[in-house]
Design a protein around this motif. Structure first.
Motif, PDB file in Angstrom:
ATOM      1  N   ARG A 193      32.149  51.247  44.418  1.00 55.07           N
ATOM      2  CA  ARG A 193      31.416  50.081  43.703  1.00 55.07           C
ATOM      3  C   ARG A 193      30.511  49.243  44.580  1.00 55.07           C
ATOM      4  N   TRP A 194      30.475  49.438  45.685  1.00 54.11           N
ATOM      5  CA  TRP A 194      29.583  48.870  46.562  1.00 54.11           C
ATOM      6  C   TRP A 194      28.346  49.650  47.346  1.00 54.11           C
ATOM      7  N   PRO A 195      27.447  49.144  47.688  1.00 55.93           N
ATOM      8  CA  PRO A 195      26.549  50.218  48.496  1.00 55.93           C
ATOM      9  C   PRO A 195      27.299  51.081  49.615  1.00 55.93           C
ATOM     10  N   ASN A 196      26.824  52.467  49.780  1.00 56.70           N
ATOM     11  CA  ASN A 196      27.611  53.207  50.415  1.00 56.70           C
ATOM     12  C   ASN A 196      27.711  53.049  51.953  1.00 56.70           C
ATOM     13  N   ASP A 197      26.531  52.204  52.482  1.00 53.11           N
ATOM     14  CA  ASP A 197      26.408  51.978  53.697  1.00 53.11           C
ATOM     15  C   ASP A 197      27.113  50.462  54.108  1.00 53.11           C
ATOM     16  N   VAL A 211      34.945  35.063  36.610  1.00 56.71           N
ATOM     17  CA  VAL A 211      34.149  35.811  35.540  1.00 56.71           C
ATOM     18  C   VAL A 211      32.503  35.354  35.654  1.00 56.71           C
ATOM     19  N   ASP A 212      32.213  34.204  35.798  1.00 58.54           N
ATOM     20  CA  ASP A 212      30.868  33.865  36.009  1.00 58.54           C
ATOM     21  C   ASP A 212      30.316  34.709  37.334  1.00 58.54           C
ATOM     22  N   GLN A 213      30.820  34.786  38.492  1.00 53.35           N
ATOM     23  CA  GLN A 213      30.301  35.371  39.485  1.00 53.35           C
ATOM     24  C   GLN A 213      30.438  36.975  39.332  1.00 53.35           C
ATOM     25  N   ALA A 214      31.359  37.310  38.605  1.00 54.14           N
ATOM     26  CA  ALA A 214      31.318  38.746  38.476  1.00 54.14           C
ATOM     27  C   ALA A 214      30.078  39.433  37.450  1.00 54.14           C
ATOM     28  N   CYS A 215      29.869  38.454  36.417  1.00 57.42           N
ATOM     29  CA  CYS A 215      28.500  38.510  35.534  1.00 57.42           C
ATOM     30  C   CYS A 215      27.404  38.599  36.130  1.00 57.42           C
ATOM     31  N   LYS A 216      27.264  37.838  37.320  1.00 51.70           N
ATOM     32  CA  LYS A 216      25.892  37.865  37.943  1.00 51.70           C
ATOM     33  C   LYS A 216      25.942  38.769  39.029  1.00 51.70           C
ATOM     34  N   GLY A 217      27.089  39.814  39.437  1.00 51.92           N
ATOM     35  CA  GLY A 217      27.122  40.866  40.160  1.00 51.92           C
ATOM     36  C   GLY A 217      27.325  40.285  41.453  1.00 51.92           C
ATOM     37  N   ALA A 218      28.069  39.402  41.766  1.00 55.66           N
ATOM     38  CA  ALA A 218      28.079  38.603  43.146  1.00 55.66           C
ATOM     39  C   ALA A 218      29.211  38.886  43.649  1.00 55.66           C
ATOM     40  N   LEU A 219      30.517  39.335  42.605  1.00 56.75           N
ATOM     41  CA  LEU A 219      31.630  39.459  43.157  1.00 56.75           C
ATOM     42  C   LEU A 219      32.521  40.611  42.365  1.00 56.75           C
ATOM     43  N   ARG A 220      33.290  41.084  42.620  1.00 51.97           N
ATOM     44  CA  ARG A 220      34.309  42.214  42.087  1.00 51.97           C
ATOM     45  C   ARG A 220      35.699  41.456  42.302  1.00 51.97           C
ATOM     46  N   VAL A 221      36.710  41.749  41.159  1.00 47.09           N
ATOM     47  CA  VAL A 221      38.069  41.747  41.168  1.00 47.09           C
ATOM     48  C   VAL A 221      38.618  43.131  40.799  1.00 47.09           C
ATOM     49  N   ASN A 223      33.212  48.129  35.636  1.00 53.16           N
ATOM     50  CA  ASN A 223      33.068  46.943  35.174  1.00 53.16           C
ATOM     51  C   ASN A 223      33.593  45.919  36.453  1.00 53.16           C
ATOM     52  N   PRO A 224      32.872  44.812  36.725  1.00 53.95           N
ATOM     53  CA  PRO A 224      33.195  44.076  37.934  1.00 53.95           C
ATOM     54  C   PRO A 224      34.491  43.385  37.896  1.00 53.95           C
ATOM     55  N   ILE A 225      35.239  43.337  36.819  1.00 54.64           N
ATOM     56  CA  ILE A 225      36.704  42.648  36.706  1.00 54.64           C
ATOM     57  C   ILE A 225      37.424  43.962  36.094  1.00 54.64           C
ATOM     58  N   ASN A 226      38.155  44.643  37.040  1.00 56.84           N
ATOM     59  CA  ASN A 226      38.712  46.025  36.952  1.00 56.84           C
ATOM     60  C   ASN A 226      40.324  45.851  36.951  1.00 56.84           C
ATOM     61  N   PHE A 227      41.024  45.970  35.972  1.00 63.24           N
ATOM     62  CA  PHE A 227      42.277  46.068  36.167  1.00 63.24           C
ATOM     63  C   PHE A 227      42.654  47.637  35.748  1.00 63.24           C
ATOM     64  N   HIS A 234      44.062  54.161  47.815  1.00 65.72           N
ATOM     65  CA  HIS A 234      43.482  54.395  46.518  1.00 65.72           C
ATOM     66  C   HIS A 234      42.523  53.228  45.956  1.00 65.72           C
ATOM     67  N   LEU A 235      43.082  52.135  46.284  1.00 66.49           N
ATOM     68  CA  LEU A 235      42.008  50.929  46.126  1.00 66.49           C
ATOM     69  C   LEU A 235      40.965  50.881  46.905  1.00 66.49           C
ATOM     70  N   PHE A 236      40.924  51.042  48.360  1.00 74.39           N
ATOM     71  CA  PHE A 236      40.055  51.236  49.246  1.00 74.39           C
ATOM     72  C   PHE A 236      38.917  52.241  48.797  1.00 74.39           C
ATOM     73  N   ARG A 237      39.461  53.441  48.526  1.00 73.01           N
ATOM     74  CA  ARG A 237      38.723  54.721  47.995  1.00 73.01           C
ATOM     75  C   ARG A 237      37.816  54.246  46.949  1.00 73.01           C
ATOM     76  N   ASN A 238      38.398  53.648  45.809  1.00 74.96           N
ATOM     77  CA  ASN A 238      37.849  53.346  44.714  1.00 74.96           C
ATOM     78  C   ASN A 238      36.799  52.233  44.397  1.00 74.96           C
ATOM     79  N   VAL A 239      36.819  51.382  45.513  1.00 75.90           N
ATOM     80  CA  VAL A 239      35.909  50.103  45.471  1.00 75.90           C
ATOM     81  C   VAL A 239      35.126  49.937  46.589  1.00 75.90           C
ATOM     82  N   LEU A 240      35.517  50.303  47.821  1.00 72.24           N
ATOM     83  CA  LEU A 240      34.785  49.880  49.003  1.00 72.24           C
ATOM     84  C   LEU A 240      33.251  50.757  48.937  1.00 72.24           C
ATOM     85  N   ARG A 241      33.637  52.224  48.639  1.00 68.29           N
ATOM     86  CA  ARG A 241      32.420  52.805  48.525  1.00 68.29           C
ATOM     87  C   ARG A 241      31.959  53.163  47.180  1.00 68.29           C
TER      88      ARG A 241
END
Length: 297
Positions: A124-128, A76-86, A277-281, A115-122
């Motif tokens: 939710r993070w920089p396209n490059d 939760v702490d790192q997600a709020c800082k934008g440093a990590l996603r779950v 949101n950085p913690i995404n169920f 589906h997970l790769f498609r919706n997270v890797l590009r």
């Protein structure tokens, strides 16, 4: 391999991929430069809780419970800082997509990874971003074959929307998602993989046990003014359930306090209405009437 510099890293784990009504797949992602500090911090947190390696299936006592809470707090702490996603993808084998004769659970798991790769890797993070993925080495997926496909000299782009042909990934993994390397690893040596294991397990548990959780929460709330942090006395709950209910309750409170947009009650299980949101169920829902799970021949 093209030799591009890895910029981002992901750790993936599965829960109940072939048993029970609910199944899940968790992906914890961050930047490579933050990885050493995260590993050190998590290793220290677990050591302070008296745990060498966290596994959701082993959460049956107070030490594992406190370790799980610390892992949740870290995320939760790192997600709020934008440093990590779950990101956790959950699917229901009783829905219209999955309740089909001769369902192929391994092939379905592959599609859920897509589906997970498609919706997270590009998205939710920089396209490059250039990715290295670390799935748990104890998995139903044949990740060695996947890596062989990545390293293949063949770069023919598949025309079909699925990345899977005869059970294997194709080189589009690199071109579409920037996945440069896939390296299965033991969870004992990678604390972020243990974090993925926690959230994959917690997602399934929140749905399987939601009615009992509500019952436990009612009893717990009634007793709390008199007994502080004591466990509810009702014997209809197993010890493991009581410990896990505490983790689920505290994680839910953390998310609400930090305004992370994670819901528990509205869908009777963990759910994030806004996937940005950085913690995404993410409970998977059939996309159209023809969206059916793959079947065995």
């Amino acid at each position: 391999m093209t030799g591009q510099r890895i910029t981002h890293v992901g750790f993936a784990d599965e829960s109940h991929w072939n048993t029970g009504q609910y199944r899940s797949l968790a992906l914890v992602t961050t930047t490579v430069d933050k990885l050493p500090a995260f590993n050190e911090q998590l290793t220290n947190l677990l050591a302070q809780s008296g745990i060498a390696e966290f596994k959701w299936k082993s959460l049956k006592g107070s030490e594992e419970r406190e370790a799980a809470k610390e892992l949740c707090r870290f995320a939760v702490d790192q997600a709020c800082k934008g440093a990590l996603r779950v990101d956790v993808l959950i699917w229901d084998t009783e829905d219209s997509r999955h309740k089909v004769p001769l369902r192929d659970d391994i092939a379905n798991l592959q599609r859920m990874y897509y589906h997970l790769f498609r919706n997270v890797l590009r998205l939710r993070w920089p396209n490059d971003a250039i990715w290295r993925l670390h799935p748990d080495e104890h998995t139903a997926m044949d990740w060695d074959t996947v890596q062989d496909c990545l390293e293949s000299v063949s770069t023919r782009v598949e025309m079909e929307r699925s990345l899977f042909t005869q059970g294997t990934f194709r080189p589009r993994l690199r071109s579409e998602f920037g996945i440069e390397q896939i390296q299965p690893v033991p969870s004992s040596q990678h604390s972020l993989l243990q974090l993925a294991d926690l959230f994959a397990g917690l997602a399934v548990f929140s749905r399987e046990k939601f009615p009992k959780y509500q019952e436990w929460l009612s009893i717990s709330s009634a007793q709390m003014p008199l007994m502080s942090h004591a466990q509810p006395a009702d014997t209809s709950f197993s010890r493991s359930e009581k410990e896990r209910f505490q983790v689920l309750s505290e994680f839910n409170q953390m998310c609400k306090q930090r305004k992370l947009g994670v819901s528990l009650e509205s869908k009777e299980g963990l759910w994030t209405p806004d996937p940005r949101n950085p913690i995404n169920f993410w409970p998977y829902e059939p996309q159209h009437p023809e969206d059916k799970a793959p079947t065995r021949k």
